[in-house]
Design a protein around this motif. Structure first.
Motif, short mmCIF file in Angstrom:
data_model
loop_
_atom_site.label_atom_id
_atom_site.label_comp_id
_atom_site.label_asym_id
_atom_site.label_seq_id
_atom_site.Cartn_x
_atom_site.Cartn_y
_atom_site.Cartn_z
N GLU A 116 12.99 -9.65 7.33
CA GLU A 116 12.63 -8.38 7.98
C GLU A 116 12.09 -8.66 9.38
OE1 GLU A 116 11.98 -4.73 6.69
OE2 GLU A 116 13.92 -5.58 6.21
N ARG A 171 3.06 -1.73 -3.78
CA ARG A 171 4.21 -1.19 -3.03
C ARG A 171 5.21 -2.28 -2.65
NH1 ARG A 171 2.87 2.99 0.73
NH2 ARG A 171 2.04 4.78 -0.37
N ARG A 199 -4.30 -5.73 6.24
CA ARG A 199 -3.41 -5.44 7.37
C ARG A 199 -4.12 -5.83 8.67
NH1 ARG A 199 -0.86 -4.60 2.83
NH2 ARG A 199 0.65 -2.89 2.75
N THR A 200 -3.31 -6.36 9.59
CA THR A 200 -3.87 -6.88 10.84
C THR A 200 -3.74 -5.87 11.97
OG1 THR A 200 -3.01 -9.00 10.09
CG2 THR A 200 -3.75 -8.91 12.35
N TYR A 201 -4.76 -5.74 12.79
CA TYR A 201 -4.72 -4.85 13.96
C TYR A 201 -5.31 -5.56 15.17
CZ TYR A 201 -3.31 -1.56 10.54
OH TYR A 201 -2.58 -0.97 9.55
N VAL A 224 -5.97 0.65 17.43
CA VAL A 224 -5.05 1.77 17.62
C VAL A 224 -3.86 1.56 16.69
CG1 VAL A 224 -3.58 2.96 19.27
CG2 VAL A 224 -5.64 1.84 20.06
N PHE A 225 -3.47 2.59 15.99
CA PHE A 225 -2.31 2.43 15.08
C PHE A 225 -1.59 3.74 14.87
CE2 PHE A 225 -4.28 4.54 11.52
CZ PHE A 225 -5.64 4.33 11.73
N VAL A 237 2.00 5.19 9.41
CA VAL A 237 3.38 4.92 8.99
C VAL A 237 3.81 5.98 7.97
CG1 VAL A 237 4.87 3.26 7.77
CG2 VAL A 237 3.17 2.45 9.42
N VAL A 241 0.34 1.96 3.36
CA VAL A 241 -0.84 1.69 2.53
C VAL A 241 -2.11 1.77 3.37
CG1 VAL A 241 -2.03 -0.09 1.17
CG2 VAL A 241 0.41 0.28 0.87
N CYS A 242 -2.16 1.02 4.44
CA CYS A 242 -3.41 0.92 5.19
C CYS A 242 -3.57 2.10 6.15
CB CYS A 242 -3.44 -0.40 5.95
SG CYS A 242 -5.00 -0.67 6.76
N GLY A 278 -2.19 5.03 6.07
CA GLY A 278 -2.38 6.28 5.33
C GLY A 278 -3.80 6.37 4.80
N LYS A 307 10.98 -5.44 15.97
CA LYS A 307 12.40 -5.31 15.59
C LYS A 307 13.29 -4.96 16.77
CE LYS A 307 11.99 -4.38 10.73
NZ LYS A 307 11.52 -3.30 9.89
N TRP A 355 4.90 -6.98 15.93
CA TRP A 355 4.88 -6.69 14.49
C TRP A 355 5.89 -5.62 14.16
CZ3 TRP A 355 0.76 -5.23 17.76
CH2 TRP A 355 0.67 -3.86 18.02
P1 FAD Z 1 2.79 -0.61 4.77
O1 FAD Z 1 2.53 0.20 3.57
O2 FAD Z 1 2.49 -2.05 4.74
O3 FAD Z 1 4.29 -0.40 5.16
C1 FAD Z 1 4.78 -1.11 6.28
C2 FAD Z 1 6.24 -1.21 6.12
O4 FAD Z 1 6.74 -0.03 6.62
C3 FAD Z 1 6.79 -2.36 6.93
O5 FAD Z 1 7.29 -3.29 6.04
C4 FAD Z 1 7.87 -1.74 7.75
O6 FAD Z 1 9.11 -2.15 7.26
C5 FAD Z 1 7.75 -0.26 7.54
N1 FAD Z 1 7.34 0.45 8.76
C6 FAD Z 1 7.88 1.60 9.14
N2 FAD Z 1 7.34 2.00 10.30
C7 FAD Z 1 6.41 1.10 10.68
C8 FAD Z 1 5.51 0.97 11.79
N3 FAD Z 1 5.49 1.87 12.77
N4 FAD Z 1 4.68 -0.07 11.83
C9 FAD Z 1 4.70 -0.98 10.86
N5 FAD Z 1 5.51 -0.91 9.79
C10 FAD Z 1 6.38 0.12 9.69
N6 FAD Z 1 -0.08 -2.15 13.87
C11 FAD Z 1 -0.60 -1.20 14.68
O7 FAD Z 1 -0.29 -0.01 14.50
N7 FAD Z 1 -1.47 -1.53 15.71
C12 FAD Z 1 -1.83 -2.81 15.97
O8 FAD Z 1 -2.62 -3.07 16.88
C13 FAD Z 1 -1.27 -3.84 15.15
N8 FAD Z 1 -1.55 -5.15 15.39
C14 FAD Z 1 -0.97 -6.11 14.64
C15 FAD Z 1 -1.21 -7.44 14.93
C16 FAD Z 1 -0.62 -8.44 14.17
C17 FAD Z 1 -0.88 -9.89 14.51
C18 FAD Z 1 0.22 -8.09 13.08
C19 FAD Z 1 0.87 -9.14 12.22
C20 FAD Z 1 0.45 -6.76 12.77
C21 FAD Z 1 -0.13 -5.75 13.55
N9 FAD Z 1 0.13 -4.42 13.27
C22 FAD Z 1 -0.40 -3.46 14.08
C23 FAD Z 1 0.91 -3.97 12.09
C24 FAD Z 1 -0.08 -3.64 10.94
O9 FAD Z 1 -0.68 -4.82 10.47
C25 FAD Z 1 0.59 -2.95 9.73
O10 FAD Z 1 1.73 -3.67 9.36
C26 FAD Z 1 1.02 -1.53 10.00
O11 FAD Z 1 -0.09 -0.75 10.43
C27 FAD Z 1 1.55 -0.88 8.72
O12 FAD Z 1 0.59 -1.02 7.69
P2 FAD Z 1 0.59 -0.05 6.45
O13 FAD Z 1 -0.19 -0.70 5.35
O14 FAD Z 1 0.17 1.32 6.82
O15 FAD Z 1 2.11 0.04 6.05
#
Ligand code: FAD
Length: 696
Positions: free
Chosen positions: A105, A373, A447-449, A465-466, A469, A484-485, A487, A652, A695
């Motif tokens: 991915e 998930r 989850r990393t930010y 900032v995020f 998703v 997950v995070c 939301g 991506k 990311w």
């Molecule tokens: P999950 O439930 O984990 O679902 C994520 C999945 O949804 C991914 O596998 C992907 O395929 C899909 N997806 C669809 N749209 C998105 C999207 N817009 N972003 C990510 N995944 C998506 N995120 C930020 O928003 N701000 C940051 O500053 C940030 N910094 C990061 C720094 C590092 C070093 C890394 C590794 C990641 C960073 N991320 C950042 C990404 C963050 O860690 C999470 O992956 C993201 O917020 C999604 O988490 P979630 O649990 O809500 O989604």
């Protein structure tokens, strides 16, 4: 001699979350049975092994982390072998085999392993066995298991060829060599990247199953639960049934609360309040972007712009409740779960997952420990078949994990991010035991930010900032859902907001009735930092939430400029992109003020969904197009002024597009071909002047 003496090899692993370590332990254990002995070390213990003088074969298992980086613990090792002073034949004596782990991915699939592999080759090292690339996206085991199986053949061959060489030399010296007794080796080393045990599930005498399949194939539309010809008629190659290894006992007694810090004992975790939450996009914007401000004034957290933080997040409460109900354990929700390893398991190296605290409740386990998930791997589907009573459902699950059903698996499970709960809803006769979920679901990852603030500018404050998703409904899931995070965080701040206005915009000063607390720990960056020499120019490219670390950089620079009047500060470029002026122009006022006070010397913003302006002036829509407009400056800064190029955000598409725009720019400005431009980019990366924090 060789028949009785154990043949030694060196086994190294570079691990981030323990997967490479577990695989190395598995290899070590199997080695005994195959007449080998492995000396195992983590790549972090560089003083305990010595590749420079290593004479025996070396096996390396290497994970990938972040955006295609080697695991943190192996960075010293990687730095050591990347030393440019090393001669080309430095590892000419080395024979090795490498297993790279990754997730397709991500853009830089298996890159941690590829980096080490490439460098060892450059320094004269040679493979005794082909590199394996295991993909966590579909299941590491699809490659890992056959790779290990054939490793023994490759090692036999390697030791045989060593013995033959030795014999030849000794014969030349006319010295008798003794009895070698080396086992026979298959002539042709065939490395199977995917092996499946062939099982025809459509046995001719299984009439009820055959009937169910024929019925299912009649006039149905292809979906998660239904297949169409030819798949529904063909015989299937399916993965071997994984051996169960955990025994789960749910006690009647209620479990006590367990501190979240126990989930990551290796990290320094802090529970901190969310002081403020702001929605940075308008209500009608396509994406909801939130900024959280955490109060870290009562902690010892110290960070630099460029660092990231891990947020420990729970699985959605309603999904946990539904899952418990699906497992038929609703009355046991708060009861203690006790895990033991089955004494009769055939799984080698079986162990209790160390991320599940002793005596936690069923609810805690599914809320905080397992990634419920996670994409169900094919081996998991295979195991679920055993707990499914309906014949048609059984058949469809077998299809989805089979070689023949690969495209259905990708389309209906992987691409739709189907979870185990979605599967249990779609296949209602499947009632797996809790042990199956614990055996097959991975650890829930924090989850990393990226930090979006500067400690120097705002002591005691940490911002993220995020985007929230969103996953749309699809075949197999009727309701939309959030990440997950993201939301959970959005719900947390909305649920705690004091009044309806704050709920809507989430930006009033004391917006929370009770400040929600979250658990975080730092993930320091070694490279993604402002240059030590403030005089060198920097170019930052961060569309959307990719702007986050650059807000930290700019705040930091602004303070430095105020505090160190005598210092020279190089030009600071920022390429930012969003959809429109009015809806998602993040940090608009703050960016303007950076320009006004001279912190940001060149600010280029583009809008991808804005109507073209009436003048004939060309307005780029995307950051990579904007970069091309300033190609002369970009090339000058990178090739003549020792400048830095930072990219942050979507891995991506954006990061790939920016990379190829950079390559095009170098081609055009320096009159070099594509290959040469790629080499320049690679050397910029090597010099840590082309840095990515990406990311997605
Ligand atoms: P999950 O439930 O984990 O679902 C994520 C999945 O949804 C991914 O596998 C992907 O395929 C899909 N997806 C669809 N749209 C998105 C999207 N817009 N972003 C990510 N995944 C998506 N995120 C930020 O928003 N701000 C940051 O500053 C940030 N910094 C990061 C720094 C590092 C070093 C890394 C590794 C990641 C960073 N991320 C950042 C990404 C963050 O860690 C999470 O992956 C993201 O917020 C999604 O988490 P979630 O649990 O809500 O989604």
């Amino acid at each position: 001699m060789c028949g009785t003496l154990k043949r030694r090899f060196l086994l190294l692993y570079g691990t981030q979350q323990g997967q490479s370590k577990a695989i190395a332990e598995e290899i070590c254990q199997q080695a005994e049975e195959h007449g080998f002995v492995a000396d195992v070390f983590s790549l972090k213990d560089i003083n305990q092994f010595n590749l420079e003088s290593e004479k025996d074969p070396v096996v390396i298992v290497m994970s990938t982390t972040g955006t295609g980086d080697p695991p943190d613990a192996s960075l010293k090792f990687v730095k050591k072998i990347r030393n440019k002073e090393l001669p080309d034949d430095y590892f000419a004596h080395l024979r090795y085999g490498l297993l790279a782990l990754g997730d397709s991915e991500y853009t830089y699939f298996c890159n941690g392993g590829k980096i080490v592999d490439r460098r060892l080759q450059e320094l004269g090292g040679r493979h005794f066995y082909d590199t394996g690339y295991a993909d966590d996206c579909v299941g590491l085991e699809l490659v890992v298991e056959p790779w290990i199986k054939d490793l023994w053949v490759a090692l036999e061959r390697e030791f045989l060829s060593r013995a033959e060489n030795k014999t030849t030399i000794e014969e030349l010296k006319d010295v008798t060599s003794g009895d070698h007794n080396i086992p026979e080796v298959p002539g042709n080393l065939d490395i199977h990247l995917q092996t499946f045990s062939l099982e025809s599930e459509l046995a001719p005498n299984n009439t009820s199953l055959n009937k169910a399949v024929s019925d299912a194939c009649k006039e149905v539309e292809l979906s998660l639960v239904h297949s169409v010809p030819p798949l529904c008629h063909c015989s299937l190659n399916i993965p071997a049934l994984p051996s169960p290894y955990l025994h789960v006992l749910i006690l009647d007694s209620e479990a006590k609360d367990i501190d979240l810090s126990l989930l990551h004992p290796e990290e320094k975790m802090f529970s901190v309040p969310i002081r403020q939450a702001k929605r940075l996009t308008t209500e009608d914007a396509v994406k909801t972007t939130l900024m959280l401000e955490l109060d870290i004034s009562n902690t010892t957290i110290d960070f630099q712009p460029g660092d990231s933080f891990c947020i420990v997040c729970p699985n959605p409460c309603d999904e946990v409740t539904d899952l418990i109900a699906k497992l038929g354990l609703s009355d046991k929700q708060h009861c203690q779960v006790c895990l033991t390893v089955k004494s009769d398991t055939k799984k080698r190296g079986a162990a209790k997952p160390n991320y599940i605290p002793e005596k936690c409740s069923l609810q805690y386990l599914l809320t905080w420990c397992l990634e419920i998930r996670a994409l169900p791997k094919k081996a998991f589907l295979r195991a679920m078949v055993e707990s499914t009573s309906d014949a048609a459902e059984k058949r469809r699950l077998l299809e989805l994990c089979s070689k023949q059903g690969n495209s259905d698996y990708n389309c209906f499970i992987r691409d739709h991010a189907i979870s185990v709960l979605d599967l249990l809803n779609a296949f209602p006769s499947c009632r797996p035991p809790l042990s199956l979920l614990i055996e097959h679901l991975p650890r829930l990852q924090p989850r990393t930010y990226s930090a979006a603030s500067s400690n120097l500018c705002h002591p005691g404050k940490l911002c993220f900032v995020f985007n929230v998703v969103n996953f749309e409904p699809c075949s197999g899931r009727t309701l939309p859902r959030t990440g997950v995070c993201t939301g959970w965080l959005a719900e947390l701040v909305r649920g705690n907001a004091k009044d309806s206005e704050a709920k809507a915009v989430m930006d009033s000063k004391d917006m929370f009735a009770a400040e929600p607390q979250i658990s975080i720990f730092i993930r320091p960056s070694t490279l993604f930092r402002l240059p030590l020499d403030s005089a060198v120019p920097i170019i930052m490219v961060g569309p959307g939430t990719g702007i986050a670390p650059f807000i930290g950089f700019l705040q930091h620079r602004e303070m430095q400029r105020q505090q160190k009047k005598e210092c020279i500060f190089g030009n600071t470029w920022l390429f930012f992109g969003c959809r429109s002026h009015d809806k998602d122009y993040l940090f608009r006022d703050e960016l303007r003020s950076f320009v006004e006070n001279g912190t940001l010397t060149h600010f280029k913003v583009c809008f991808s969904r804005e109507a073209p302006c009436t003048t004939n002036e060309y307005m780029p829509k995307y950051v990579q197009e904007y970069l091309k407009m300033y190609s002369q400056d970009v090339v000058r800064i990178l090739t003549k002024e020792n400048g830095y190029f930072y990219v942050c955000g979507d891995a991506k598409h954006m990061a790939k597009d920016v990379n190829s725009a950079l390559a095009d720019i170098l081609c055009a400005e320096l009159c070099v071909d594509k290959l040469e431009s790629m080499k320049i980019l690679a050397s910029l990366k090597d010099e840590n002047r082309y840095l990515q924090d990406i990311w997605g």
